[in-house]
Design an enzyme around this catalytic site. Structure first.
Site, PDB file in Angstrom:
ATOM      1  CG  PHE A  31       1.127   1.213  -2.706  1.00 52.21           C
ATOM      2  CD1 PHE A  31       0.702   0.138  -3.456  1.00 52.21           C
ATOM      3  CD2 PHE A  31       0.626   2.413  -2.905  1.00 52.21           C
ATOM      4  CE1 PHE A  31      -0.349   0.288  -4.462  1.00 52.21           C
ATOM      5  CE2 PHE A  31      -0.538   2.799  -3.894  1.00 52.21           C
ATOM      6  CZ  PHE A  31      -1.067   1.522  -4.587  1.00 52.21           C
ATOM      7  CD  GLU A  58       3.805   6.776   4.250  1.00 47.67           C
ATOM      8  OE1 GLU A  58       4.383   8.001   4.617  1.00 47.67           O
ATOM      9  OE2 GLU A  58       2.758   6.638   3.604  1.00 47.67           O
ATOM     10  CG  ASP A  80       6.636  -0.392  -2.989  1.00 45.38           C
ATOM     11  OD1 ASP A  80       7.466  -0.754  -3.951  1.00 45.38           O
ATOM     12  OD2 ASP A  80       5.666  -0.819  -3.196  1.00 45.38           O
ATOM     13  CD  GLU A  96      -0.029   8.353   3.932  1.00 43.60           C
ATOM     14  OE1 GLU A  96      -0.414   7.745   2.865  1.00 43.60           O
ATOM     15  OE2 GLU A  96       1.051   8.360   4.396  1.00 43.60           O
ATOM     16  CG  HIS A 102       3.156   2.803  -6.027  1.00 48.99           C
ATOM     17  ND1 HIS A 102       4.259   3.545  -6.590  1.00 48.99           N
ATOM     18  CD2 HIS A 102       2.477   3.476  -5.301  1.00 48.99           C
ATOM     19  CE1 HIS A 102       4.036   4.819  -6.122  1.00 48.99           C
ATOM     20  NE2 HIS A 102       3.112   4.597  -5.393  1.00 48.99           N
TER      21      HIS A 102
END
Ligand SMILES: Cc1ncc(C[n+]2csc(CCOP(=O)(O)OP(=O)(O)O)c2C)c(N)n1
Ligand SMILES: Cc1ncc(C[n+]2csc(CCOP(=O)(O)OP(=O)(O)O)c2C)c(N)n1
Ligand SMILES: [Mg+2]
Ligand SMILES: [Mg+2]
Lengths: 325, 335, 325, 335
Positions: free
Chosen positions: C86, C63, C88, C31, C131
């Site tokens: 991130f 993702e 996460d 992204e 995050h």
């Protein structure tokens, strides 16, 4: 309480019946769980007929949203169960379960607990490597979710009922190799098996075998075999992995002064590594040997019956002999 | 600005202007504090969304539940979360909406139905599906609203949720805030079709594209979608088209945003545009508007000073709220 | 080789430039990675201009499919990089990365390795609990994927180039707290830092501190502080967590006879638990104290600056003193 | 049966019938072996899909890559994977497509472009997106085909992949095998709209609904989609509507399938129906057809006996193929 002999699958089914009878906030979501199927493992047999399709919903194939809808139901005051057919498919739910459900209580300063129960099944090598993983370590490493894994019908029912009344989210793991093979008397009524309480399923003075799930049967077999060489093994069935009953483990190892942890999950960074570390930290100077571990070898689950990476009775026996000699 | 019969009451228009302005002022101050380094938090501005938020505020009741995102300031205000609690959370104080433990991406207020916010794009939608299931099981009569950006329509959770909602005819309103940017990437670069409402129609639910800069158009669209949900008639997808009037975060560079596009959008900046309209239509007099404005400024200033005066959570709070019972977590700690 | 002082972010960027110059099969997906942004952490700055938007593609926010497309590209003979903003958010990729990429070599009997490189960033508590997670343990527990985490600019570039040439899939973890704060001289040219080779970044006789990532700076600070009380700590930067250089760890602990493992990941079932277990298993009878561990406390990452669950210099110092006294 | 000009050649029709029959016969024998307990593997029958598979076989070349699912027998045969290797894999032998380490859900054969199969619903689609990107980067000229069921259209990966493919105009063909069941749940119970091709049209790519029991209709639809991909003109979504003629797995109960529905579908059982048509149209004579049939039976029997005669992988194979270099894995083991 009146008891009936049940398979683990039947005990789980009985647990659902008792729970849904007692609490009309319980709703169940999952693929193929409604009648006429009642779940591919038959654990939800009869539920949609008894409690209606609004409380027992067969869903589209969309694990992330099965889990996410469960989170929403929990925030909306319900007690949802999200059935994820195979453990491997929880990979599709982890954002909802570990980024959201497990953290919602914390991130809201206590205002929004999300007590979902995610149930799932470990497959066998007959299905290949994408249907046979044991992933409990991922959940145990992530704060905010209970993790339980029964090894027998009585616990299977009792732990399910505990998860369904816990104020916290829970992962409930069943093993397809146990669902129909383990039979035993199970109370027909409602009862719970406490979280964080291990069960000592065999007493012994020479070594403590800490295990759970499929490891219990394996370890009991190994223990019987070991009596031949004069070794008496104590076997502890953890039942609940988060919270984990370190008290019972330490108390036993303090006596036996030796320990081995057995599980089907990959040995490397598996639950046994935490248990081993803590035993060394807490019983320093009291052990006669380092804590041993017998888990899956560091490979995906191979399909061919000629290969297995899982613990075997032999591996457990060998490891114990190595530590006790 | 669109009009309709019967239009919103004088009082409603006043509430809407107040909310738009509160949102804009609190937003600008938060970004300024973040830029100055006094607010050590990721803050996601909501400038450009004020009209939609004002309409949400007007339409929703406490028993309607909302799930929002990191870009949540206007949503929280619309739902009636006190700005004091919001700001205290941004400053990590124990009097924040989440005891300072969640931070700006994790506001909530159960007393007003501001159920949850998530920092993960798209993840609010499945949760809203579940909340709508709960509302339906409860017997209906309320709406669940979930807000998300245009970029969120790319992610799997969006698809799955729209599908569940349509399948089970759930009382949920999907509020897509199309600010025409997914973080730093313009919509035309990441979407094969930028007509989001049209795409969403494939889910067999009513979908409407709305001018997101027009508070009255927003109000009308939301009212009918929420009413539909309250009557348990099923889900609606609303695409509100506006524009992001700031950077992606309070401190982010946005020099890449095409100057004319931004300038054109800025001409429709919701709060000043609505102010002008309210005066032009003689709905309010200049002094009346100024009274609202001074009230808003005081309200915002108060919230910031309040926040900075609140205590931090005590060290023991680290261990609470992981599980209901902190005993096991505490037992794992050396501290 | 000519060197330039670079931040870690710049070193990573330099690594991408070298790699893509050397191998036109490398493609990057993520992204906002193309110009004018060049990635939210600026690590892909300039790449799309230099190598074209076909090789450096800004993607939709999805993702799972960023990762899945990378798997497909790898099967199609390319060397894809999937940037996940991130750590996460890797929860959304695990089906593709751990059920597929990590198992494709095995499940095909060697025919379809899927050498993707997934890069990701650990955030800080400024972003809150969704995050800021350190999830390397999940990957280390799952056979089939390399895991690396650099602590400094030179390794950041060298490890990236290693991942991009490894025959196996890799997870490359960067930490946002290090990306701009760590500066150092970095060769401008192409070079690689080997997998499975730890670096001893400080020598000491009294205790071995095994660490990586943000733990390295922390442990070096603690080591300096400990000299005050006459304790000389050896500090090992693992750099690569899978494969993990147990040889260097054992060799050091054999000398110092004491060890503490430090990492930002949750301590419970974190990487330190495996390292601790193996040290006890392998150096039984040679240790003067149990292996200590300093990891994150068992909580989500709290937002307020008044709270932290992460290791601190103080906690490391205290733990070392406890073990050495 | 549809006809078109110019129709497939005599040779092509023969190949198609041979493939349909091989698929059906090998499928039935696999299910029978599984039921008898001699095949200890989860086997997913493909009965009902023979026409689509035959068309795939006719249209695809080795350089076209395919990603398939657990229900992959027909796909593998269509791509030219030898039945011997397939069966050896099902029996866990070292001469299987995956050295016995993958099993029936994980067949592959790189020499014929049978790139990968996955046991996770929907997960093949993102992988196909990546393969199509690779083909595009390679300069185009080939097609990537991914097969999946109707149930897979519910999952996020489907949405994300369709979106990526449309956005980047990738040379991929989405082959949806609509057998009207998602495991044990009928499509109307899990989908708000059962018109999958129509729904897919929202992704801005051509979508076609095809009679999946009609091999010539399948052939025509596939040929034009694959040609489009080979010309790098972008993706196509094809919905092949047929019916699952068996249980979900080789051993599963399917008494819940509505009797009439199944009987009606059975009347269109692809291989026998095609046989009848070939004879009626005098394309082949009875002896010609019988010759094919006996050839097929021999081929299938041979594959099963071959499989059972193959050795198992050696114990050391446990540790190889985790990483390219087995050293580290080996070092972790006690064994
Ligand atoms: C799953 C996921 N991926 C990436 C991010 C990082 N991120 C935060 S906001 C954002 C852009 C979202 O765009 P959009 O949905 O249009 O909402 P907007 O920010 O424009 O309001 C991204 C990519 C995230 N938070 N979650
Ligand atoms: C993500 C995921 N969820 C659940 C399953 C279990 N499962 C295997 S096949 C199947 C049904 C799939 O239906 P469909 O896509 O229509 O394909 P079909 O089996 O009918 O060919 C399910 C749910 C799975 N393999 N993967
Ligand atoms: Mg946007
Ligand atoms: Mg189907």
């Amino acid at each position: 309480m009146p008891e009936t002999t049940m398979t683990m699958a039947a005990a789980i089914n009985s647990g659902f019946h008792c729970a849904m009878e007692a609490d009309d906030k319980i709703v169940v979501l999952g693929e193929d769980i409604a009648e006429p199927i009642g779940g591919v493992f038959k654990t939800s047999k009869g539920l949609s007929t008894r409690f209606g399709e609004r409380r027992v919903r067969s869903t589209p194939i969309a694990e992330g949203t099965i889990a996410g809808a469960a989170v929403g139901l929990a925030l909306g005051g319900y007690r949802p169960v999200a059935e994820i057919m195979f453990f491997d498919f929880v990979t599709l739910t982890l954002d909802q379960v570990l980024n959201h459900a497990a953290k919602f209580r914390y991130m809201s300063g206590g205002a929004t607990p999300a007590p979902i129960t995610m149930t799932t099944t470990i497959g066998t090598s007959h299905f290949g490597a994408q249907h046979a993983q044991s992933l409990e370590a991922w959940f145990m490493h992530t704060p905010g979710i209970n993790v339980v894994m029964p090894s027998n019908p009585v616990d299977a029912k009792g732990l399910l009922l505990t998860c369904l009344t816990s104020p916290d989210p829970s992962l409930y793991i069943q093993h397809s190799a146990l669902l129909y093979s383990r039979k035993g008397p199970v109370p027909e009524e409602y009862y719970t098996t406490p979280l964080g309480k291990a069960a000592t399923v065999r007493s012994g003075r020479d070594i403590t075998v800490v295990t759970y799930g499929t490891g219990v049967g394996l370890s009991l077999e190994a223990a019987e075999e070991l009596t031949g060489s004069g070794i008496e093994a104590e076997v502890i069935d953890l039942r609940s992995l988060m919270p984990l009953d370190f008290g019972t483990v330490f108390e036993s190892v303090e006596r036996t002064r030796r320990c081995v942890v057995v599980h089907e999950a990959t040995q490397f960074l598996g639950p046994g590594s935490e248990i081993s570390s803590r035993i060394h930290e807490n019983l320093w100077g009291e052990l006669l040997a380092p804590v041993g571990r017998v888990g899956a070898e560091f490979t995906p689950v191979p399909f061919s019956k000629a290969l297995t990476n899982h613990p075997t009775v032999d591996r457990v026996v060998k490891k114990v002999q190595e530590l006790v000699c | 600005m669109s009009t309709q019969t019967p239009g919103p009451s004088h009082e409603a228009l006043k509430r809407m202007y107040r909310l738009m302005l509160t949102t804009a002022v609190a937003d600008q101050k938060s970004s300024a504090e973040a830029k100055a380094g006094r607010l050590a938090a990721a803050f996601y501005p909501v400038r450009g969304m004020e009209a939609v938020c004002a309409a949400l505020g007007e339409v929703l009741r406490s028993e309607d539940r909302m799930v929002s995102t990191y870009r949540n300031l206007g949503d929280a205000l619309a739902k009636g979360v006190p700005l004091r609690s919001i700001m205290a959370e941004l400053y990590g104080r124990v009097d924040g909406t989440s005891r300072g433990k969640g931070g700006p991406m994790h506001l909530q207020d159960q007393s007003v139905g501001f159920t949850a916010t998530t920092g993960v794009v798209g993840s609010g939608m499945p949760i809203a599906v579940g909340l709508a299931m709960a509302a339906q099981l409860d017997g209906g009569g309320s709406a669940t609203v979930v807000t998300f950006g245009d970029g969120a329509t790319s992610i799997g959770a969006y698809h799955e949720s729209m599908n569940f909602a349509a399948l089970w005819n759930l009382p949920v309103v999907f509020v897509c805030q199309n600010n025409q940017w997914g973080e730093h990437t313009p919509i035309a670069q990441y979407a094969p079709s930028t007509e989001l409402a049209q795409r969403a129609a494939s889910y067999n639910m009513p979908t409407v594209k709305v001018d997101g800069f027009d508070p009255l158009a927003c109000l009308a669209a939301l009212q009918s979608a929420v009413d539909r949900a309250r009557r348990d008639e099923g889900p609606t997808f609303l695409e509100f088209v506006h524009y992001r009037l700031t950077g992606h975060t309070g401190t982010a560079d946005y020099s890449y945003v095409p100057k004319e596009e931004l300038a054109k959008a800025m001409e429709r900046d919701p709060a000043p545009t609505f102010r002008k309209w309210l005066l032009e239509q003689s709905i309010f007099s200049e002094p009346e508007v100024e009274a609202i404005e001074s009230e808003v400024r005081t309200y915002v200033e108060d919230a910031f000073s309040y926040a900075e005066s609140c205590p931090f959570p005590a060290p023991e709070e680290l261990y609470t709220d992981v599980f209901a019972d902190p005993t096991f977590v505490r037992s794992l700690s050396d501290a």
